[in-house]
Write an enzyme that holds these catalytic residues in place. Structure first.
Site, PDB file in Angstrom:
ATOM      1  N   SER A 148     -34.943  89.402  11.489  1.00 11.43           N
ATOM      2  CA  SER A 148     -33.811  90.079  10.868  1.00 11.43           C
ATOM      3  C   SER A 148     -33.218  91.047  11.877  1.00 11.43           C
ATOM      4  O   SER A 148     -33.893  91.427  12.852  1.00 11.43           O
ATOM      5  CB  SER A 148     -34.289  90.859   9.630  1.00 11.43           C
ATOM      6  OG  SER A 148     -33.306  91.754   9.154  1.00 11.43           O
ATOM      7  N   TYR A 161     -39.680  97.107   5.059  1.00 11.45           N
ATOM      8  CA  TYR A 161     -39.146  95.779   5.396  1.00 11.45           C
ATOM      9  C   TYR A 161     -38.858  95.698   6.890  1.00 11.45           C
ATOM     10  O   TYR A 161     -39.224  94.717   7.554  1.00 11.45           O
ATOM     11  CB  TYR A 161     -37.875  95.517   4.593  1.00 11.45           C
ATOM     12  CG  TYR A 161     -37.190  94.208   4.927  1.00 11.45           C
ATOM     13  CD1 TYR A 161     -37.612  93.021   4.334  1.00 11.45           C
ATOM     14  CD2 TYR A 161     -36.122  94.153   5.820  1.00 11.45           C
ATOM     15  CE1 TYR A 161     -36.988  91.813   4.632  1.00 11.45           C
ATOM     16  CE2 TYR A 161     -35.498  92.952   6.125  1.00 11.45           C
ATOM     17  CZ  TYR A 161     -35.937  91.783   5.520  1.00 11.45           C
ATOM     18  OH  TYR A 161     -35.316  90.591   5.830  1.00 11.45           O
TER      19      TYR A 161
END
Length: 257
Positions: A148, A161
């Site tokens: 990501s 995250y």
């Protein structure tokens, strides 16, 4: 087809994509299938996975099913060994399964932290380990980890995250360190902000979308199909000397301040 284009051809290869019944996983599975790969669809529930297999087969695409939760290592190993024995070798692994939890860091529940790490990081480790044992014996294989932009950037309320995706980026480099000499290429794709059903609330948030479009040089959200070219490249012989790298597909987001 020129010799260069043949490098991107995935016919004769089999690809397992974790979490491939929706969102980015579905897009990557579809992209690899249209590049010629036989697809192993993965999910925790049989019904949606089988429905996708049936859709692929109806289009003349080769597909099989693998039901497991990436956070359950014994089940992962059992299913992957069965695929290798009864379906065929897994030439390409895409570690896509992931979850998100949001809260200010000081209020973040330990259970949510553990859940994030168990799926986003531990899951990629478990699946890669189970698949790599077979790849190592054959002396070849492709592993693609879906990271990501949060592998390199942080935002409020998603620090855990970001930590999981940052660790996955380093795990990718560790896979290269251990396995490159055995013919395995391990790389990562780091998507920016893509419109999927999982982040529909953000897409529909006019204020956030306006901020994102202003922050991203491309000036828009990404479309999930725009990840397929990167996946085909990293899954194919075109990337035979690319290893341990993270390819950001983010409309330029991480290139500017």
């Amino acid at each position: 087809m020129t010799d260069t284009l043949k490098l991107f051809d995935l016919h004769g290869k089999r690809a397992l994509i974790t979490g491939s019944t929706r969102g980015i996983g579905l897009a990557l599975a579809t992209g690899l299938a249209h590049a010629g790969a036989a697809i192993v669809v993965n999910g925790r529930e049989a019904a949606p996975a089988q429905a996708l297999v049936d859709r692929f087969r109806a289009r003349g695409l080769e597909a099989d099913i693998a039901i497991f939760d990436v956070a359950e290592p014994e089940r992962v190993k059992t299913v992957i060994d069965a695929i290798e024995a009864h379906v065929g070798p897994i030439d390409i692994l895409v570690n896509n399964a992931g979850i998100q939890r949001r809260a200010p860091l000081e209020d973040f529940e330990t259970s949510d932290w553990n859940a994030l790490m168990r799926v986003n990081l531990d899951g990629a480790f478990h699946v890669s380990k189970a698949v790599a044992r077979h790849m190592l014996a054959r002396g070849r294989g492709k592993i693609i980890n879906v990271c990501s932009v949060q592998s390199a950037l942080a935002r409020p309320t998603i620090a855990p995250y970001a930590a999981s995706k940052g660790a996955l980026r380093m795990l990718t480099q560790g896979m290269c360190a251990d396995w490159a000499k055995h013919g395995i290429q391990a790389n990562a794709i780091a998507p920016g902000y893509f419109a999927t059903e999982l982040n529909r609330a953000l897409v529909d948030d006019a204020e956030f979308s306006a901020w994102l479009c202003k922050r991203t040089p491309a000036g828009r959200w990404g479309r999930v199909e725009e990840l397929c070219g990167a996946a085909v490249f990293l899954a194919s012989e075109a990337s035979s000397f690319v290893n341990g790298q993270t390819l950001f597909v983010d409309g330029g987001l991480t290139s500017v301040v």
